[in-house]
Design a protein around this motif. Structure first.
Motif, PDB file in Angstrom:
ATOM      1  N   ASP A 105       0.807  -1.224   0.000  1.00  0.00           N
ATOM      2  CA  ASP A 105       0.000   0.000   0.000  1.00  0.00           C
ATOM      3  C   ASP A 105       0.838   1.272   0.000  1.00  0.00           C
ATOM      4  O   ASP A 105       0.462   2.271   0.618  1.00  0.00           O
ATOM      5  N   HIS A 106       1.942   1.258  -0.725  1.00  0.00           N
ATOM      6  CA  HIS A 106       2.818   2.428  -0.716  1.00  0.00           C
ATOM      7  C   HIS A 106       2.075   3.685  -1.148  1.00  0.00           C
ATOM      8  O   HIS A 106       2.331   4.777  -0.625  1.00  0.00           O
ATOM      9  N   ASN A 107       1.169   3.547  -2.104  1.00  0.00           N
ATOM     10  CA  ASN A 107       0.478   4.718  -2.649  1.00  0.00           C
ATOM     11  C   ASN A 107      -0.920   4.922  -2.081  1.00  0.00           C
ATOM     12  O   ASN A 107      -1.681   5.741  -2.594  1.00  0.00           O
ATOM     13  N   ASP A 108      -1.257   4.178  -1.018  1.00  0.00           N
ATOM     14  CA  ASP A 108      -2.594   4.302  -0.449  1.00  0.00           C
ATOM     15  C   ASP A 108      -2.490   4.406   1.068  1.00  0.00           C
ATOM     16  O   ASP A 108      -2.295   3.412   1.762  1.00  0.00           O
ATOM     17  N   PRO A 109      -2.603   5.623   1.619  1.00  0.00           N
ATOM     18  CA  PRO A 109      -2.448   5.803   3.059  1.00  0.00           C
ATOM     19  C   PRO A 109      -3.497   5.089   3.895  1.00  0.00           C
ATOM     20  O   PRO A 109      -3.318   4.905   5.094  1.00  0.00           O
ATOM     21  N   ASN A 110      -4.590   4.651   3.261  1.00  0.00           N
ATOM     22  CA  ASN A 110      -5.614   3.897   3.987  1.00  0.00           C
ATOM     23  C   ASN A 110      -5.206   2.437   4.199  1.00  0.00           C
ATOM     24  O   ASN A 110      -5.835   1.735   4.988  1.00  0.00           O
ATOM     25  N   GLY A 111      -4.206   1.982   3.464  1.00  0.00           N
ATOM     26  CA  GLY A 111      -3.632   0.662   3.688  1.00  0.00           C
ATOM     27  C   GLY A 111      -4.578  -0.511   3.535  1.00  0.00           C
ATOM     28  O   GLY A 111      -4.709  -1.320   4.456  1.00  0.00           O
ATOM     29  N   PRO A 112      -5.243  -0.676   2.378  1.00  0.00           N
ATOM     30  CA  PRO A 112      -6.187  -1.796   2.255  1.00  0.00           C
ATOM     31  C   PRO A 112      -5.545  -3.169   2.379  1.00  0.00           C
ATOM     32  O   PRO A 112      -6.189  -4.097   2.891  1.00  0.00           O
ATOM     33  N   THR A 113      -4.314  -3.331   1.934  1.00  0.00           N
ATOM     34  CA  THR A 113      -3.640  -4.622   2.102  1.00  0.00           C
ATOM     35  C   THR A 113      -3.225  -4.816   3.554  1.00  0.00           C
ATOM     36  O   THR A 113      -3.333  -5.913   4.114  1.00  0.00           O
ATOM     37  N   ILE A 114      -2.771  -3.730   4.175  1.00  0.00           N
ATOM     38  CA  ILE A 114      -2.351  -3.813   5.572  1.00  0.00           C
ATOM     39  C   ILE A 114      -3.548  -4.077   6.473  1.00  0.00           C
ATOM     40  O   ILE A 114      -3.483  -4.906   7.393  1.00  0.00           O
ATOM     41  N   THR A 115      -4.670  -3.401   6.216  1.00  0.00           N
ATOM     42  CA  THR A 115      -5.857  -3.611   7.042  1.00  0.00           C
ATOM     43  C   THR A 115      -6.617  -4.877   6.639  1.00  0.00           C
ATOM     44  O   THR A 115      -7.508  -5.308   7.370  1.00  0.00           O
ATOM     45  N   GLY A 116      -6.238  -5.465   5.500  1.00  0.00           N
ATOM     46  CA  GLY A 116      -6.869  -6.698   5.032  1.00  0.00           C
ATOM     47  C   GLY A 116      -6.078  -7.926   5.435  1.00  0.00           C
ATOM     48  O   GLY A 116      -6.034  -8.283   6.622  1.00  0.00           O
ATOM     49  N   PRO A 117      -5.419  -8.608   4.480  1.00  0.00           N
ATOM     50  CA  PRO A 117      -4.748  -9.876   4.802  1.00  0.00           C
ATOM     51  C   PRO A 117      -3.612  -9.757   5.819  1.00  0.00           C
ATOM     52  O   PRO A 117      -3.403 -10.679   6.609  1.00  0.00           O
ATOM     53  N   ILE A 118      -2.906  -8.626   5.829  1.00  0.00           N
ATOM     54  CA  ILE A 118      -1.813  -8.496   6.797  1.00  0.00           C
ATOM     55  C   ILE A 118      -2.374  -8.370   8.209  1.00  0.00           C
ATOM     56  O   ILE A 118      -1.839  -8.968   9.162  1.00  0.00           O
ATOM     57  N   SER A 119      -3.456  -7.657   8.373  1.00  0.00           N
ATOM     58  CA  SER A 119      -4.090  -7.570   9.690  1.00  0.00           C
ATOM     59  C   SER A 119      -4.672  -8.913  10.120  1.00  0.00           C
ATOM     60  O   SER A 119      -4.619  -9.268  11.312  1.00  0.00           O
ATOM     61  N   GLN A 120      -5.231  -9.664   9.177  1.00  0.00           N
ATOM     62  CA  GLN A 120      -5.725 -11.001   9.509  1.00  0.00           C
ATOM     63  C   GLN A 120      -4.580 -11.880  10.010  1.00  0.00           C
ATOM     64  O   GLN A 120      -4.720 -12.613  11.006  1.00  0.00           O
ATOM     65  N   TYR A 121      -3.459 -11.790   9.339  1.00  0.00           N
ATOM     66  CA  TYR A 121      -2.266 -12.524   9.756  1.00  0.00           C
ATOM     67  C   TYR A 121      -1.839 -12.095  11.166  1.00  0.00           C
ATOM     68  O   TYR A 121      -1.601 -12.928  12.045  1.00  0.00           O
ATOM     69  N   MET A 122      -1.730 -10.782  11.382  1.00  0.00           N
ATOM     70  CA  MET A 122      -1.247 -10.277  12.666  1.00  0.00           C
ATOM     71  C   MET A 122      -2.214 -10.605  13.801  1.00  0.00           C
ATOM     72  O   MET A 122      -1.786 -10.874  14.932  1.00  0.00           O
ATOM     73  N   ARG A 123      -3.498 -10.587  13.522  1.00  0.00           N
ATOM     74  CA  ARG A 123      -4.472 -10.930  14.558  1.00  0.00           C
ATOM     75  C   ARG A 123      -4.263 -12.374  15.007  1.00  0.00           C
ATOM     76  O   ARG A 123      -4.280 -12.674  16.214  1.00  0.00           O
ATOM     77  N   ALA A 124      -4.021 -13.273  14.057  1.00  0.00           N
ATOM     78  CA  ALA A 124      -3.793 -14.676  14.394  1.00  0.00           C
ATOM     79  C   ALA A 124      -2.423 -14.878  15.042  1.00  0.00           C
ATOM     80  O   ALA A 124      -2.276 -15.685  15.963  1.00  0.00           O
TER      81      ALA A 124
END
Length: 197
Positions: free
Chosen positions: A101-120
């Motif tokens: 999400d370098h060009n998206d400050p809302n971070g859809p990849t970070i708040t999506g699959p990466i957050s799912q990973y981090m939550r687990a």
């Protein structure tokens, strides 16, 4: 604090690391890169350590999922507790080794699959007494910490990754350029926040 992180075992090198002015060493929670003897030697040389988990290729969004986070967190805890006797209350850094999400400050990849990973990952390490933290871009660290999925952030060395300048003042560890084929330099501006042990 001047520090290094090492992708290979440092057995036999702890004294020279300390004599060179380093105060801490980042270690990988896997048997080909770390051992109990290595930790004992580092501690005997008055060096502190921090722990990270990376096995596989967390270099694209396709790596990250709830299932992978649970698997990695479980493996990290097993090695930290059973092999290294890492103390409860210390941190384990999960690795996000690319610039989502370098060009998206809302971070859809970070708040999506990466957050799912981090939550687990967090759900796997916390019952064992550890805190989940993250290595990655400034944007990755910033968003995961803000959302309660990481205790602190280890900022990767790439100066072009998203939100680097924004996150740098809040980074617990800042990775610096490579020293040799096995070591990267690091700055630990806040040893307490970094979870050194």
């Amino acid at each position: 604090m001047k520090a290094i992180d090492s992708s290979s075992k440092t057995v036999g090198q702890a004294k020279s690391i300390a004599d060179a002015g380093y105060g801490a060493v980042g270690v990988y929670l896997r048997p080909d890169r770390c051992s109990r003897a290595m930790i004992t030697e580092l501690h005997n040389a008055q060096l502190q350590v921090w722990s990270t988990y990376e096995k596989g290729y967390p270099t694209t969004s396709g790596y990250f999922s709830q299932t992978q986070g649970a698997r990695d967190g479980g493996a990290a805890v097993t090695f930290a507790k059973q092999v290294l006797n890492q103390p409860a209350g210390s941190q384990i850094y999960a690795t996000v080794d690319f610039d989502p999400d370098h060009n998206d400050p809302n971070g859809p990849t970070i708040t999506g699959p990466i957050s799912q990973y981090m939550r687990a990952f967090k759900a796997a390490v916390e019952p064992a007494g550890y805190l989940a933290s993250v290595y990655g871009s400034g944007r990755t660290c910033r968003i995961l910490i803000a959302n309660g999925l990481a205790k602190s952030g280890w900022l990767c060395q790439s100066t072009s990754f998203g939100d680097r300048n924004i996150f740098t003042p809040n980074a617990a560890i800042i990775q610096l350029p490579r020293i040799n084929n096995s070591w990267d330099g690091d700055d630990v501006p806040n040893p307490v926040a970094a979870g050194l042990w």
